[in-house]
Motif scaffolding. Structure first.
Motif, PDB file in Angstrom:
ATOM      1  N   ARG A 189       0.832  -1.204   0.000  1.00  0.00           N
ATOM      2  CA  ARG A 189       0.000   0.000   0.000  1.00  0.00           C
ATOM      3  C   ARG A 189       0.870   1.259   0.000  1.00  0.00           C
ATOM      4  O   ARG A 189       0.597   2.216  -0.723  1.00  0.00           O
ATOM      5  CB  ARG A 189      -0.916  -0.021   1.230  1.00  0.00           C
ATOM      6  N   ILE A 190       1.948   1.231   0.790  1.00  0.00           N
ATOM      7  CA  ILE A 190       2.868   2.376   0.830  1.00  0.00           C
ATOM      8  C   ILE A 190       3.520   2.579  -0.529  1.00  0.00           C
ATOM      9  O   ILE A 190       3.627   3.713  -1.018  1.00  0.00           O
ATOM     10  CB  ILE A 190       3.933   2.165   1.926  1.00  0.00           C
ATOM     11  N   ARG A 191       3.954   1.488  -1.165  1.00  0.00           N
ATOM     12  CA  ARG A 191       4.593   1.616  -2.480  1.00  0.00           C
ATOM     13  C   ARG A 191       3.612   2.168  -3.509  1.00  0.00           C
ATOM     14  O   ARG A 191       3.978   3.024  -4.326  1.00  0.00           O
ATOM     15  CB  ARG A 191       5.131   0.267  -2.950  1.00  0.00           C
ATOM     16  N   ALA A 192       2.364   1.688  -3.462  1.00  0.00           N
ATOM     17  CA  ALA A 192       1.350   2.213  -4.386  1.00  0.00           C
ATOM     18  C   ALA A 192       1.120   3.703  -4.151  1.00  0.00           C
ATOM     19  O   ALA A 192       0.967   4.481  -5.102  1.00  0.00           O
ATOM     20  CB  ALA A 192       0.046   1.441  -4.224  1.00  0.00           C
ATOM     21  N   ASP A 193       1.125   4.116  -2.877  1.00  0.00           N
ATOM     22  CA  ASP A 193       0.963   5.539  -2.557  1.00  0.00           C
ATOM     23  C   ASP A 193       2.125   6.364  -3.099  1.00  0.00           C
ATOM     24  O   ASP A 193       1.936   7.478  -3.601  1.00  0.00           O
ATOM     25  CB  ASP A 193       0.860   5.737  -1.037  1.00  0.00           C
ATOM     26  N   ILE A 194       3.332   5.807  -2.976  1.00  0.00           N
ATOM     27  CA  ILE A 194       4.514   6.525  -3.471  1.00  0.00           C
ATOM     28  C   ILE A 194       4.434   6.708  -4.981  1.00  0.00           C
ATOM     29  O   ILE A 194       4.669   7.804  -5.510  1.00  0.00           O
ATOM     30  CB  ILE A 194       5.800   5.770  -3.087  1.00  0.00           C
ATOM     31  N   VAL A 195       4.088   5.631  -5.689  1.00  0.00           N
ATOM     32  CA  VAL A 195       3.984   5.704  -7.154  1.00  0.00           C
ATOM     33  C   VAL A 195       2.900   6.700  -7.557  1.00  0.00           C
ATOM     34  O   VAL A 195       3.093   7.515  -8.471  1.00  0.00           O
ATOM     35  CB  VAL A 195       3.684   4.307  -7.736  1.00  0.00           C
ATOM     36  N   LEU A 196       1.765   6.637  -6.846  1.00  0.00           N
ATOM     37  CA  LEU A 196       0.669   7.560  -7.160  1.00  0.00           C
ATOM     38  C   LEU A 196       1.086   9.005  -6.915  1.00  0.00           C
ATOM     39  O   LEU A 196       0.802   9.896  -7.735  1.00  0.00           O
ATOM     40  CB  LEU A 196      -0.553   7.221  -6.309  1.00  0.00           C
ATOM     41  N   ARG A 197       1.795   9.227  -5.813  1.00  0.00           N
ATOM     42  CA  ARG A 197       2.229  10.590  -5.506  1.00  0.00           C
ATOM     43  C   ARG A 197       3.242  11.089  -6.546  1.00  0.00           C
ATOM     44  O   ARG A 197       3.204  12.251  -6.959  1.00  0.00           O
ATOM     45  CB  ARG A 197       2.844  10.633  -4.106  1.00  0.00           C
TER      46      ARG A 197
END
Length: 321
Positions: A189-197
């Motif tokens: 979830r954190i990695r997905a948030d980073i990519v999205l950001r």
């Protein structure tokens, strides 16, 4: 953490019994802390809340209880109360500034608070990131510290470090440990948030650049149109001034011609004077008709009759001689 992850279900009741034992207050709080840490690590919010509400009042004077208060706010049934969680985490870190687990906890809550869209000062993010970097240096095999560093690095815009840190956190996790699946899901979830950001920031940068280019282009076009308008305006003023001066000159010449002709006609016989005046009227009519045609004073169809009249008067004066 090693103790809480190795607990069997049968050990939980024994721990709760230790919490109720008033003979050793420190041991009671330690049992309380380990039991709640176990429920927190398993994301079992209902059991965490039950145990907390049952025993928390006995430990109001223990500074470390602020960590549990922070966890309780994170496990709020209505959704994480990040502002309250951050306040308690900061209180605990103030009491134990050298506790690496508290450093990581405070940094994690701060990162989640920033991810939620709340305003977090850049200086505060950088200070928390520096503390987490120190924690990583001291405990390089601690996956949780690297995950927190990933969140903070992303908030500061360092997406390469963030992605590398979260990948390293996943690599360090031991699949044999309790709660492995929960932690790995959180890391994803954190990695997905980073990519999205990162993608969102790239889109915003692109939109900002496009807006700046459009603004510059529109400004340039407005300036060009304004310059062209001023030039056209100046040309029109010059043309009108020239036409006005020409008209005034023509009018002065006509007036002088009329005055001279009238003075001449005064000394002539009546017949010759009438011929002179008729010729003068015809000539003036033709002159003003030509002037109107050249300068577009009226439509050409409206100038036909004055032209015919001028020719007729001039012809009458000429033929009557």
């Amino acid at each position: 953490m090693t103790v809480c992850t190795s607990l069997a279900e049968a050990d939980l009741d024994h721990l709760e019994g230790l919490i109720s034992d008033d003979s050793d207050a420190l041991r009671a709080f330690n049992a309380f802390y380990v039991l709640l840490a176990r429920h927190r690590r398993a994301l079992d919010s209902s059991r965490f809340r039950v145990v907390y509400l049952r025993h928390a009042a006995r430990f109001t004077s223990v500074p470390m209880r602020a960590v549990l208060d922070s966890d309780l706010a994170l496990l709020d049934p209505m959704g994480p109360n990040l502002e309250t969680a951050l306040r308690h985490a900061a209180s605990a870190l103030t009491a134990y500034p050298d506790n690496l687990a508290l450093v990581a906890h405070h940094a994690r809550v701060l990162a989640e608070y920033g991810w939620s869209g709340a305003e977090v000062a850049a200086s505060e993010l950088l200070a928390a990131l520096a503390q987490v970097e120190r924690a990583v240096e001291i405990s390089p095999e601690q996956a949780r510290y690297r995950a927190v560093r990933a969140q903070l690095a992303a908030l500061t815009g360092d997406f390469d470090t963030a992605l590398a840190s979260i990948q390293r956190a996943m690599d360090l996790e031991d699949s044999a440990q309790f709660g492995y699946a929960v932690r790995v899901v959180e890391y994803h979830r954190i990695r997905a948030d980073i990519v999205l950001r990162r993608e969102t920031q790239a889109i915003r940068s692109g939109l900002r650049e496009t807006a700046e280019r459009l603004e510059a282009s529109v400004k340039e076009q407005v300036q060009r149109v304004a310059q062209e308008s001023r030039a056209h305006e100046q040309a029109e003023i010059t043309r009108l001034r020239s036409e006005t001066l020409g008209s005034l000159g023509l009018l002065a010449a006509v007036i002088a011609f009329i005055v001279t002709s009238t003075q001449i006609a005064k000394d002539l016989p009546l017949h010759d004077a009438l011929r002179l005046l008729a010729g003068l009227a015809g000539m003036l009519t033709l002159v003003f008709t030509a002037f109107g045609a050249v300068f577009g004073v009226g439509r050409l169809t409206r100038l036909v009759l004055p032209g015919i009249l001028g020719v007729a008067l001039f012809a009458l004066a000429w033929l009557s001689g």
